[in-house]
Design a protein around this motif. Structure first.
Motif, short mmCIF file in Angstrom:
data_model
loop_
_atom_site.label_atom_id
_atom_site.label_comp_id
_atom_site.label_asym_id
_atom_site.label_seq_id
_atom_site.Cartn_x
_atom_site.Cartn_y
_atom_site.Cartn_z
N ARG A 11 -3.13 10.22 -10.07
CA ARG A 11 -4.45 9.46 -11.15
C ARG A 11 -3.52 8.55 -12.04
NH1 ARG A 11 -9.28 10.52 -13.21
NH2 ARG A 11 -9.59 10.26 -15.38
N GLU A 12 -2.55 8.75 -12.63
CA GLU A 12 -2.12 7.93 -13.72
C GLU A 12 -1.61 6.64 -12.89
OE1 GLU A 12 -0.44 11.57 -16.88
OE2 GLU A 12 1.04 10.32 -15.69
N LEU A 13 -0.96 6.88 -11.67
CA LEU A 13 -0.23 5.96 -11.11
C LEU A 13 -1.51 4.87 -10.47
CD1 LEU A 13 2.26 4.57 -9.48
CD2 LEU A 13 1.51 5.79 -7.36
N ARG A 14 -2.54 5.40 -10.24
CA ARG A 14 -3.71 4.53 -9.74
C ARG A 14 -4.10 3.89 -11.11
NH1 ARG A 14 -5.00 8.61 -5.85
NH2 ARG A 14 -5.98 9.90 -7.23
N ARG B 221 0.90 -1.25 0.01
CA ARG B 221 0.13 -0.04 0.09
C ARG B 221 0.77 1.20 -0.03
NH1 ARG B 221 -3.24 -4.10 1.23
NH2 ARG B 221 -5.43 -3.73 1.32
N THR B 222 1.80 1.06 0.36
CA THR B 222 2.99 2.46 0.41
C THR B 222 3.11 2.81 -1.05
OG1 THR B 222 5.20 1.00 -0.14
CG2 THR B 222 4.43 1.58 2.49
N LEU B 223 2.90 2.03 -1.97
CA LEU B 223 3.16 2.67 -3.24
C LEU B 223 2.17 3.46 -3.77
CD1 LEU B 223 4.70 2.44 -6.25
CD2 LEU B 223 3.41 0.57 -6.60
N LEU B 224 0.85 3.07 -3.37
CA LEU B 224 -0.07 4.04 -3.93
C LEU B 224 -0.63 4.97 -2.52
CD1 LEU B 224 -2.48 1.33 -5.42
CD2 LEU B 224 -1.44 3.16 -6.69
N ARG B 225 0.48 5.28 -2.21
CA ARG B 225 0.50 6.25 -0.90
C ARG B 225 -1.00 6.22 0.08
NH1 ARG B 225 2.16 11.88 -3.44
NH2 ARG B 225 -0.11 12.40 -3.18
N LEU B 226 -1.40 4.68 0.22
CA LEU B 226 -2.82 4.37 0.88
C LEU B 226 -2.32 4.31 2.68
CD1 LEU B 226 -4.04 1.84 -1.38
CD2 LEU B 226 -4.88 4.04 -1.16
N VAL B 227 -0.93 4.11 2.83
CA VAL B 227 -0.56 4.42 4.10
C VAL B 227 0.50 5.40 4.26
CG1 VAL B 227 -1.02 1.98 4.85
CG2 VAL B 227 1.03 2.34 3.89
N PRO B 228 0.71 6.28 5.37
CA PRO B 228 1.65 7.07 5.51
C PRO B 228 3.22 6.54 5.74
CG PRO B 228 0.41 7.00 7.31
CD PRO B 228 -0.23 6.21 6.62
N VAL B 229 4.23 6.78 4.89
CA VAL B 229 5.48 6.29 5.03
C VAL B 229 6.20 7.20 6.17
CG1 VAL B 229 7.52 5.92 3.72
CG2 VAL B 229 5.59 5.21 2.80
N THR B 230 6.93 6.32 7.04
CA THR B 230 7.61 7.12 8.13
C THR B 230 9.09 7.42 7.82
OG1 THR B 230 6.17 5.52 9.55
CG2 THR B 230 7.98 6.84 10.73
N GLY B 231 9.61 6.60 6.90
CA GLY B 231 10.98 6.74 6.48
C GLY B 231 11.43 5.90 5.14
N GLY B 232 12.53 6.51 4.51
CA GLY B 232 12.57 5.85 3.45
C GLY B 232 11.97 6.34 2.29
N THR B 233 12.12 5.68 1.00
CA THR B 233 11.55 6.24 -0.14
C THR B 233 10.99 4.99 -1.16
OG1 THR B 233 13.59 7.84 -0.09
CG2 THR B 233 12.20 7.82 -2.27
N VAL B 234 9.93 5.52 -1.73
CA VAL B 234 9.07 4.56 -2.71
C VAL B 234 9.18 5.34 -4.13
CG1 VAL B 234 7.04 3.66 -3.30
CG2 VAL B 234 7.71 3.87 -0.97
N PHE B 235 9.80 4.55 -5.11
CA PHE B 235 10.10 5.18 -6.41
C PHE B 235 8.93 4.42 -7.32
CE2 PHE B 235 14.27 5.56 -4.48
CZ PHE B 235 14.37 7.17 -4.75
N TRP B 236 8.57 5.29 -8.29
CA TRP B 236 7.68 4.60 -9.44
C TRP B 236 8.54 5.05 -10.68
CZ3 TRP B 236 4.56 1.11 -10.90
CH2 TRP B 236 4.01 0.98 -12.10
N LYS B 237 8.93 4.22 -11.34
CA LYS B 237 9.80 4.57 -12.70
C LYS B 237 10.84 5.63 -12.37
CE LYS B 237 5.99 3.72 -15.72
NZ LYS B 237 5.14 4.25 -16.96
#
Ligand code: SF4
Length: 323
Positions: free
Chosen positions: A89-92, A60-76
């Motif tokens: 919207r494009e990510l969803r 769920r971190t990828l779609l920002r459905l939960v708040p990330v406390t630390g670290g990084t999530v990259f999409w492309k």
């Protein structure tokens, strides 16, 4: 080197504990604690661990459905925290999910035809009526359902058929990544293998990448090219599937493998099935040192004193003092 479709670097998701059960002020649940992985286009990563180990939160971190406390999530290659409304919207549109309960995922007031069409209305409004109708009928048949059933409602279908509808809904917009969150756990064994085979075929046809989450290592084995083993929100082992299944390195992976059923009934009948002893410790108060030590048959004094570091092994890495 190509940029991964998805990359998580040292991601942490810590939730504050509220209510009387919190044993001390400021207690947190470390649902995900320092997890990293990369997933390339068209590939499949299996994420395995017992219920409550952070698998779904991680996805769920990828779609920002939960708040990330630390670290990084990259999409492309882009940090998803920087995404504006349009990029989200494009990510969803590009990341679709199939959940555990097939019927609960479907709006009971909509026909299955409307349900499969809905993502096109949301993400491809420029398509004409007949193009949408054709796309829905084609997708419906591709997942093994007859197009003359499109006017029916979800409650008229079996669990396996509902999951086919969910898969059609997920794939009709041609996403880049499919997240399957315990998507076959609620199905009986024969239907489960039909749905797994369908997913494998559709992935080969469409080139969609897959993050496949399951508590069952035998299911993960059928679909994954790489496997991430989680325990209490932490990585225990992350390796190419062939290397991991040939010689699991972490004691937790070995225990999961011993507990998993073997698909061949002749082998399964003669095989002693061992279950992992003890309960999952409370995530509010995890064991010191190695979080797996209270259930590990190989634990020694070092395991209480210090958290193990990541070490390279064939096809990936393992987190254990003794490897
Ligand atoms: S570090 Fe120690 S307790 Fe943890 S898995 Fe390895 S042997 Fe077991």
């Amino acid at each position: 080197m190509s940029v991964p479709l998805v990359e998580l670097r040292d991601v942490r998701v810590h939730f504050p504990v509220r209510g009387r059960s919190a044993r001390r002020a400021g207690a947190v649940v470390k649902a995900v604690d320092g997890v990293s992985f990369a997933l390339e286009e068209g590939r499949t990563l299996g994420v395995v661990g017992e219920s409550g180990c952070g698998k779904s939160t991680l996805a769920r971190t990828l779609l920002r459905l939960v708040p990330v406390t630390g670290g990084t999530v990259f999409w492309k290659g882009r940090d998803v925290r920087d995404f504006d409304a349009r990029a989200m919207r494009e990510l969803r549109r590009d990341v679709r999910m199939v959940f555990q309960d097939p019927l609960a995922s479907l709006n009971p007031r909509m026909t299955v035809g409307e349900l499969v069409r809905e993502p096109l209305d949301l993400f491809a409004p420029e398509l004409g009526e007949s193009a949408k109708r054709d796309a829905v009928a084609t997708m419906f048949e591709r997942v093994g359902l007859r197009a003359d059933l499109l006017e029916r409602y979800p409650h008229e279908f079996s669990g396996g058929q509902c999951q086919r509808v969910n898969i059609a809904r997920a794939l009709i917009g041609r996403p880049k990544l499919l997240i399957c969150d315990e998507s076959v756990s609620a199905l009986d064994v024969s239907i489960r293998s039909q749905i797994l085979n369908l997913l494998i075929d559709l992935q080969a046809e469409t080139g969609v990448a897959c993050l496949f989450i399951s508590h069952d290592l035998s299911v993960i084995r059928q679909v994954s090219e790489r496997v991430l083993v989680l325990y209490l929100g932490k990585t225990m082992e992350c390796r190419d599937a062939d290397a991991l299944f040939a010689a699991p390195s972490h004691p937790y992976t070995t225990a999961l493998l011993r507990a998993a059923p073997v698909p061949d009934p002749r082998i399964e009948r003669g095989r002693p099935r061992t279950t992992l002893g003890g309960d999952l410790p409370s995530p509010i108060d995890p064991p010191s040192g190695c979080v797996f030590r209270t259930r590990c048959p190989e634990a020694d004094p070092r395991c209480t004193m210090a958290e193990p570091a990541r070490k390279g092994v064939e096809g990936g890495e393992v987190v254990c003092h003794l490897r």
